[in-house]
Design a protein around this motif. Structure first.
Motif, mmCIF file in Angstrom:
data_model
loop_
_atom_site.group_PDB
_atom_site.id
_atom_site.type_symbol
_atom_site.label_atom_id
_atom_site.label_comp_id
_atom_site.label_asym_id
_atom_site.label_seq_id
_atom_site.Cartn_x
_atom_site.Cartn_y
_atom_site.Cartn_z
ATOM 1 N N ASP A 195 0.576 87.412 3.070
ATOM 2 C CA ASP A 195 1.321 88.505 3.768
ATOM 3 C C ASP A 195 2.666 88.804 3.351
ATOM 4 N N ALA A 196 3.066 90.097 2.980
ATOM 5 C CA ALA A 196 4.490 90.276 2.762
ATOM 6 C C ALA A 196 5.356 89.687 3.501
ATOM 7 N N GLU B 171 1.673 89.048 -2.575
ATOM 8 C CA GLU B 171 1.977 90.446 -1.827
ATOM 9 C C GLU B 171 3.200 90.715 -2.072
ATOM 10 N N THR B 172 4.257 90.063 -2.194
ATOM 11 C CA THR B 172 5.539 90.256 -2.508
ATOM 12 C C THR B 172 6.234 89.307 -3.414
#
Length: 123
Positions: free
Chosen positions: A16-17, A55-56
């Motif tokens: 999750d970012a 995610e990032t």
């Protein structure tokens, strides 16, 4: 003055970012505090992530820190060894410092404490 390497690692619960960004900042903040660093002391930072974190870019969150706009940051994938720690973000921070190797404080947080239990509680 010498160039020293400071290691850091932390795990996240999910890809999750926001979790990745938050964990990255937690780890970097601990490295900064424990080693009394200033952005001008930093030569460069190599950040690796396991292949289950996509995610990032962790470097994006570090770049938001005051004074870190010019610090060279690079992200890469960690070597995907079977059975290795999952959802892990690692740092190698190269710094200019007067500190000896023994005075450097490496930071291992969350599940990453298992990577170097001998260093996880160094203070």
């Amino acid at each position: 003055m010498s160039v020293r390497g400071i290691r850091g690692a932390i795990t996240v619960e999910a890809n999750d970012a926001k979790l990745i960004a938050g964990a990255t900042l937690e780890m970097v903040s601990a490295v900064i505090a424990q080693n009394e660093l200033h952005p001008a002391d930093i030569c460069s930072v190599l950040i690796t992530v396991t292949n289950d974190l996509d995610e990032t870019f962790p470097a994006q969150s570090i770049r938001q820190l005051p004074g870190w706009e010019l610090v060279p940051l690079m992200c890469a994938l960690e070597v995907p060894v079977k059975g290795s720690l999952e959802r892990c973000i690692r740092l190698m921070v190269l710094v200019n410092t007067e500190k000896t190797q023994e005075e450097i404080r490496h930071i291992y947080l969350g599940g990453a404490k298992a990577l170097r239990p001998d260093l996880a509680n160094s203070k």
